[in-house]
Design a protein around this motif. Sequence first.
Motif, PDB file in Angstrom:
ATOM      1  N   ARG A   1      -1.450  11.584  -8.673  1.00 48.46           N
ATOM      2  CA  ARG A   1      -2.132  10.511  -7.942  1.00 48.46           C
ATOM      3  C   ARG A   1      -1.134   9.371  -7.690  1.00 48.46           C
ATOM      4  O   ARG A   1      -0.102   9.306  -8.341  1.00 48.46           O
ATOM      5  CB  ARG A   1      -3.348  10.024  -8.735  1.00 48.46           C
ATOM      6  CG  ARG A   1      -3.052   9.910 -10.219  1.00 48.46           C
ATOM      7  CD  ARG A   1      -4.238   9.521 -11.110  1.00 48.46           C
ATOM      8  NE  ARG A   1      -5.521  10.059 -10.748  1.00 48.46           N
ATOM      9  CZ  ARG A   1      -6.536   9.292 -10.356  1.00 48.46           C
ATOM     10  NH1 ARG A   1      -6.367   7.987 -10.263  1.00 48.46           N
ATOM     11  NH2 ARG A   1      -7.702   9.810 -10.090  1.00 48.46           N
ATOM     12  N   PRO A   2      -1.442   8.484  -6.707  1.00 50.67           N
ATOM     13  CA  PRO A   2      -0.532   7.375  -6.422  1.00 50.67           C
ATOM     14  C   PRO A   2      -0.242   6.570  -7.691  1.00 50.67           C
ATOM     15  O   PRO A   2      -1.166   6.222  -8.425  1.00 50.67           O
ATOM     16  CB  PRO A   2      -1.321   6.523  -5.415  1.00 50.67           C
ATOM     17  CG  PRO A   2      -2.272   7.465  -4.785  1.00 50.67           C
ATOM     18  CD  PRO A   2      -2.601   8.499  -5.814  1.00 50.67           C
ATOM     19  N   ILE A   3       1.041   6.339  -7.984  1.00 44.71           N
ATOM     20  CA  ILE A   3       1.363   5.620  -9.206  1.00 44.71           C
ATOM     21  C   ILE A   3       1.147   4.128  -8.985  1.00 44.71           C
ATOM     22  O   ILE A   3       1.316   3.608  -7.891  1.00 44.71           O
ATOM     23  CB  ILE A   3       2.823   5.873  -9.653  1.00 44.71           C
ATOM     24  CG1 ILE A   3       3.804   5.471  -8.554  1.00 44.71           C
ATOM     25  CG2 ILE A   3       3.018   7.310 -10.053  1.00 44.71           C
ATOM     26  CD1 ILE A   3       5.206   5.319  -9.058  1.00 44.71           C
TER      27      ILE A   3
ATOM     28  N   PHE B   1       0.810  -1.215   0.000  1.00 37.98           N
ATOM     29  CA  PHE B   1       0.000   0.000   0.000  1.00 37.98           C
ATOM     30  C   PHE B   1       0.846   1.269   0.000  1.00 37.98           C
ATOM     31  O   PHE B   1       0.417   2.317  -0.471  1.00 37.98           O
ATOM     32  CB  PHE B   1      -0.940   0.004   1.218  1.00 37.98           C
ATOM     33  CG  PHE B   1      -1.994  -1.054   1.141  1.00 37.98           C
ATOM     34  CD1 PHE B   1      -3.032  -0.942   0.224  1.00 37.98           C
ATOM     35  CD2 PHE B   1      -1.947  -2.172   1.944  1.00 37.98           C
ATOM     36  CE1 PHE B   1      -3.999  -1.926   0.126  1.00 37.98           C
ATOM     37  CE2 PHE B   1      -2.914  -3.159   1.860  1.00 37.98           C
ATOM     38  CZ  PHE B   1      -3.939  -3.032   0.942  1.00 37.98           C
ATOM     39  N   LEU B   2       2.062   1.153   0.535  1.00 39.51           N
ATOM     40  CA  LEU B   2       2.882   2.353   0.715  1.00 39.51           C
ATOM     41  C   LEU B   2       3.620   2.748  -0.571  1.00 39.51           C
ATOM     42  O   LEU B   2       3.743   3.929  -0.894  1.00 39.51           O
ATOM     43  CB  LEU B   2       3.891   2.095   1.841  1.00 39.51           C
ATOM     44  CG  LEU B   2       4.583   3.300   2.460  1.00 39.51           C
ATOM     45  CD1 LEU B   2       3.568   4.257   3.037  1.00 39.51           C
ATOM     46  CD2 LEU B   2       5.540   2.840   3.562  1.00 39.51           C
ATOM     47  N   VAL B   3       4.119   1.732  -1.304  1.00 37.18           N
ATOM     48  CA  VAL B   3       4.971   2.001  -2.462  1.00 37.18           C
ATOM     49  C   VAL B   3       4.318   2.933  -3.492  1.00 37.18           C
ATOM     50  O   VAL B   3       4.971   3.860  -3.974  1.00 37.18           O
ATOM     51  CB  VAL B   3       5.465   0.686  -3.095  1.00 37.18           C
ATOM     52  CG1 VAL B   3       6.072   0.929  -4.464  1.00 37.18           C
ATOM     53  CG2 VAL B   3       6.485   0.023  -2.193  1.00 37.18           C
ATOM     54  N   PRO B   4       3.029   2.753  -3.832  1.00 35.80           N
ATOM     55  CA  PRO B   4       2.426   3.700  -4.780  1.00 35.80           C
ATOM     56  C   PRO B   4       2.509   5.152  -4.311  1.00 35.80           C
ATOM     57  O   PRO B   4       2.749   6.057  -5.112  1.00 35.80           O
ATOM     58  CB  PRO B   4       0.969   3.236  -4.854  1.00 35.80           C
ATOM     59  CG  PRO B   4       1.018   1.802  -4.519  1.00 35.80           C
ATOM     60  CD  PRO B   4       2.102   1.661  -3.512  1.00 35.80           C
ATOM     61  N   TYR B   5       2.340   5.363  -2.980  1.00 31.83           N
ATOM     62  CA  TYR B   5       2.405   6.737  -2.460  1.00 31.83           C
ATOM     63  C   TYR B   5       3.832   7.275  -2.510  1.00 31.83           C
ATOM     64  O   TYR B   5       4.055   8.435  -2.834  1.00 31.83           O
ATOM     65  CB  TYR B   5       1.860   6.788  -1.029  1.00 31.83           C
ATOM     66  CG  TYR B   5       0.356   6.724  -0.969  1.00 31.83           C
ATOM     67  CD1 TYR B   5      -0.418   7.856  -1.211  1.00 31.83           C
ATOM     68  CD2 TYR B   5      -0.305   5.532  -0.700  1.00 31.83           C
ATOM     69  CE1 TYR B   5      -1.801   7.805  -1.164  1.00 31.83           C
ATOM     70  CE2 TYR B   5      -1.684   5.464  -0.658  1.00 31.83           C
ATOM     71  CZ  TYR B   5      -2.424   6.608  -0.889  1.00 31.83           C
ATOM     72  OH  TYR B   5      -3.786   6.550  -0.860  1.00 31.83           O
TER      73      TYR B   5
END
Lengths: 230, 243
Positions: free
Chosen positions: A93-95, A79-83
């Motif tokens: 936006r989160p990739i 969940f963290l990596v996109p942010y």
Amino acid sequence: MLSNFDFDVIRRALPYLFYEGMTFTLTLTALAAFGGLVFGTALALMRLSGYKTLGRIAGIYVDFMRSLPLVLVIFWFYFLVPYIGQWLTGASRPISVGAFASSLITFIMFEAAYFSEIMRAGIQSISRGQPAAASALGLTYAQTMRYVVLPQAFRNMLPVLITQTIVLFQDTSLVYVLSITDFLGAASKVAQRDGRLVEMYLFAAVVYFTISCIASFGVRRLQARIAIIR
Amino acid sequence: MNYNWNWGIFFQPNPMGTGTYLDMLLSGLVLTLETAVLAWIIALITGSIVGVMRTLPSKGAYWFGFCYVEFFRNMPLLVQLFLWFFVLPEILPKAAGLWLKQLPNAPFWTAAIGIGLFMSARVAVQLQAGIGSLPRGQKMAATALGLTTVQGYRYVLLPMAFRIILPPLTSEFLNTIKNTAVAITIGLLELTGQARSMQEFSFQVFEAFTAATILYLLVNAVVVTAMRFLERWVAIPGYITGK
């Protein structure tokens, strides 16, 4: 009992299991072991450097990672990596990060904590005379580490590093919680599609067991050889 | 980061109607601890038996211990849990399989026993190393005193060996607690499982996982402190750690 089993389902699933599943598992294991070793060595050097703050940061990181369950860390990074990606690239936006990249980052960050402790023990096992001799030769700190200390530490710790990589190989099965098609993921997808849980899970168990057994047998041989050299 | 932080979420009622989200996480924590403690008891008992077998002069006992450890060490824990949970009821005789499948709380028992056996292989190796690290004279002295093999282990070797391996056993206990998170895959709603379902219900990903992380860190701190006291309590006089 065994007569109800349809072992043909394994034969039919073999290409999927190995080309897709095992390739993913082995690639993830190899890249994570390499990345974890590089990052882990950096952490070990930080801890052993004279700088208190650097050492403390590395220490907190290692203790933190080692006190969390891997499954929780996998969720964290998923969940963290996109942010983080969004923050790094400045996107609006989160990739979206692929399953492979996300699990690779997770395993590198997680395993680095374990590899760093192994490398720290390895570096500490080098006698004091070695760096002293290196500095007498006029080598800088970086050169001493690069040419004298690290190669020996790496070699002394090779059996332990491989053992940790076997653990890593087994742990990659936990990406199951993200429904990724690693070897176990592939086996469990076929198992659920064809209703053949027993055959597929037994087969997966046998494959993991065989690979780990051969690898740990290799480690024992290697240990014996290294012991003779020293 | 355009993420909608909401730390108040923990005090809002959860969709299960069992109190707040915080209650949900705490019930997960309790389940984590229950599973871990039961698994640890199983690991200690089985691991001690196998570990002792690996040090006995009997070839048969040694090989049994060797095979036991290799079997449980060379398979991922996740695969082992799947074997106990999905495969075992199918390959048992029908009646026994059916009884297993209808067992209430099946994920809990499977997780506790599965993780217990998985960890027992590690306990066995450590105990073997602990017994192996004792000076040969200890065993000889026990024999000279007229103790039987059982008495020798009971009164001389094991009390020494267990004290020596207390620090690595602490790490294994912590690993047992962490390994309970794997049971999420067979539907056990322990701490990680509850954090995951909280995230699915409320979409507050980071709050849920932060709370779970803090709870794991707290449990770790408590265990480490308790074990440090225990270590000092049982320290062997005359050894480096002793008084």
